[in-house]
Design a protein around this motif. Structure first.
Motif, PDB file in Angstrom:
ATOM      1  N   ARG A 116      50.205  30.145  39.698  1.00 18.13           N
ATOM      2  CA  ARG A 116      51.027  31.319  39.380  1.00 18.13           C
ATOM      3  C   ARG A 116      50.176  32.345  38.655  1.00 18.13           C
ATOM      4  O   ARG A 116      49.173  32.009  38.031  1.00 18.13           O
ATOM      5  N   VAL A 117      50.630  33.601  38.717  1.00 15.09           N
ATOM      6  CA  VAL A 117      50.001  34.702  37.998  1.00 15.09           C
ATOM      7  C   VAL A 117      51.061  35.336  37.110  1.00 15.09           C
ATOM      8  O   VAL A 117      52.191  35.577  37.553  1.00 15.09           O
ATOM      9  N   HIS A 118      50.703  35.587  35.858  1.00 19.15           N
ATOM     10  CA  HIS A 118      51.602  36.279  34.924  1.00 19.15           C
ATOM     11  C   HIS A 118      50.856  37.478  34.354  1.00 19.15           C
ATOM     12  O   HIS A 118      49.727  37.345  33.880  1.00 19.15           O
TER      13      HIS A 118
ATOM     14  N   ASN B 198      55.643  31.453  44.070  1.00 23.21           N
ATOM     15  CA  ASN B 198      54.344  32.109  44.219  1.00 23.21           C
ATOM     16  C   ASN B 198      54.390  33.549  43.717  1.00 23.21           C
ATOM     17  O   ASN B 198      53.358  34.214  43.678  1.00 23.21           O
ATOM     18  N   GLU B 199      55.569  34.041  43.388  1.00 24.33           N
ATOM     19  CA  GLU B 199      55.710  35.425  42.951  1.00 24.33           C
ATOM     20  C   GLU B 199      55.019  35.646  41.606  1.00 24.33           C
ATOM     21  O   GLU B 199      54.955  34.743  40.763  1.00 24.33           O
ATOM     22  N   ILE B 200      54.527  36.852  41.411  1.00 21.60           N
ATOM     23  CA  ILE B 200      53.902  37.220  40.135  1.00 21.60           C
ATOM     24  C   ILE B 200      55.008  37.417  39.107  1.00 21.60           C
ATOM     25  O   ILE B 200      56.001  38.098  39.366  1.00 21.60           O
ATOM     26  N   SER B 201      54.854  36.792  37.940  1.00 23.67           N
ATOM     27  CA  SER B 201      55.816  37.010  36.865  1.00 23.67           C
ATOM     28  C   SER B 201      55.264  38.079  35.935  1.00 23.67           C
ATOM     29  O   SER B 201      54.043  38.254  35.825  1.00 23.67           O
TER      30      SER B 201
ATOM     31  N   ALA C 198      47.442  35.212  48.733  1.00 27.06           N
ATOM     32  CA  ALA C 198      46.298  34.385  48.328  1.00 27.06           C
ATOM     33  C   ALA C 198      46.783  33.080  47.695  1.00 27.06           C
ATOM     34  O   ALA C 198      46.197  32.016  47.931  1.00 27.06           O
ATOM     35  N   ILE C 199      47.856  33.152  46.917  1.00 32.01           N
ATOM     36  CA  ILE C 199      48.417  31.933  46.321  1.00 32.01           C
ATOM     37  C   ILE C 199      48.877  30.991  47.434  1.00 32.01           C
ATOM     38  O   ILE C 199      48.571  29.800  47.419  1.00 32.01           O
ATOM     39  N   SER C 200      49.599  31.530  48.404  1.00 37.65           N
ATOM     40  CA  SER C 200      50.064  30.708  49.534  1.00 37.65           C
ATOM     41  C   SER C 200      48.896  30.081  50.274  1.00 37.65           C
ATOM     42  O   SER C 200      48.931  28.894  50.630  1.00 37.65           O
ATOM     43  N   GLN C 201      47.846  30.871  50.489  1.00 31.54           N
ATOM     44  CA  GLN C 201      46.661  30.367  51.194  1.00 31.54           C
ATOM     45  C   GLN C 201      45.985  29.266  50.382  1.00 31.54           C
ATOM     46  O   GLN C 201      45.628  28.218  50.923  1.00 31.54           O
ATOM     47  N   ALA C 202      45.812  29.488  49.085  1.00 33.12           N
ATOM     48  CA  ALA C 202      45.162  28.490  48.229  1.00 33.12           C
ATOM     49  C   ALA C 202      45.964  27.199  48.197  1.00 33.12           C
ATOM     50  O   ALA C 202      45.400  26.102  48.218  1.00 33.12           O
ATOM     51  N   GLU C 203      47.290  27.322  48.168  1.00 30.74           N
ATOM     52  CA  GLU C 203      48.138  26.139  48.078  1.00 30.74           C
ATOM     53  C   GLU C 203      48.215  25.366  49.395  1.00 30.74           C
ATOM     54  O   GLU C 203      48.732  24.253  49.410  1.00 30.74           O
ATOM     55  N   ARG C 204      47.684  25.929  50.478  1.00 32.08           N
ATOM     56  CA  ARG C 204      47.596  25.178  51.731  1.00 32.08           C
ATOM     57  C   ARG C 204      46.481  24.132  51.666  1.00 32.08           C
ATOM     58  O   ARG C 204      46.417  23.232  52.494  1.00 32.08           O
TER      59      ARG C 204
ATOM     60  N   ARG D 113      39.391  30.473  44.849  1.00 28.14           N
ATOM     61  CA  ARG D 113      38.417  29.533  44.294  1.00 28.14           C
ATOM     62  C   ARG D 113      39.133  28.360  43.614  1.00 28.14           C
ATOM     63  O   ARG D 113      38.729  27.205  43.762  1.00 28.14           O
ATOM     64  N   ALA D 114      40.191  28.650  42.890  1.00 24.81           N
ATOM     65  CA  ALA D 114      40.951  27.585  42.227  1.00 24.81           C
ATOM     66  C   ALA D 114      41.518  26.621  43.270  1.00 24.81           C
ATOM     67  O   ALA D 114      41.475  25.402  43.080  1.00 24.81           O
ATOM     68  N   GLY D 115      42.034  27.159  44.367  1.00 30.59           N
ATOM     69  CA  GLY D 115      42.563  26.312  45.436  1.00 30.59           C
ATOM     70  C   GLY D 115      41.499  25.389  45.998  1.00 30.59           C
ATOM     71  O   GLY D 115      41.743  24.194  46.237  1.00 30.59           O
ATOM     72  N   GLU D 116      40.301  25.937  46.205  1.00 28.40           N
ATOM     73  CA  GLU D 116      39.194  25.123  46.718  1.00 28.40           C
ATOM     74  C   GLU D 116      38.780  24.047  45.716  1.00 28.40           C
ATOM     75  O   GLU D 116      38.522  22.904  46.088  1.00 28.40           O
TER      76      GLU D 116
END
Length: 145
Positions: free
Chosen positions: A32-34, A140-143, A19-25, A119-122
């Motif tokens: 990032r997610v922590h 993009n990895e979860i920390s 989802a991160i990769s998709q949003a960043e497109r 949603r954030a990506g949009e």
């Protein structure tokens, strides 16, 4: 559930990274997610510490976004870097945060994070559209902490 390792399955973590990769497109913004178990600090304060620790200010447009989850504390926060805050309204993250929390209340953690990330990506696309020469500046990895 009190352990970070039990919060998401490996498959769910993979879906969040996708989802991160998709949003960043859609945006030059970096997401990032922590996830961590517990902190004595308020979620926004701890999220800012994690943001700095992860070096999320190291983007050319200062447009990093952190989704922070405190598992045992039932804490959640979204914070963005100064490049975002200079351009967006004060309540920019409220709808995204509400989307995530509504899923969390139903114990749908992966769904909440995926929905919030997309949603954030949009939302970021409007202010920081993806350019053909954009590079992925942050992992993009979860920390986990």
């Amino acid at each position: 559930m009190s352990k970070v390792e039990d919060f998401l399955s490996p498959e769910e973590e993979n879906e969040i990274v996708q989802a991160i990769s998709q949003a960043e497109r859609n945006t030059s913004g970096e997401i990032r997610v922590h996830i961590e178990d517990h902190t004595e600090k308020p979620p926004l304060e701890r999220a800012q510490e994690v943001f700095n620790f992860l070096g999320m200010y190291n983007t050319s447009m200062r447009n990093g976004v952190l989704f922070y989850v405190g598992v045992s504390d039932h804490a959640f926060a979204i914070i963005g870097d100064e490049g975002i805050h200079k351009m967006v309204e004060e309540d920019f993250w409220d709808c995204t945060k509400d989307t995530v929390i509504s899923h969390f209340k139903e114990n749908k953690y992966k769904e909440g994070l995926v929905s919030g990330i997309l949603r954030a990506g949009e939302r970021l696309k409007e202010y920081f559209p993806f350019e053909k020469d954009d590079t992925n500046e942050l992992s993009n990895e979860i920390s986990k902490g």
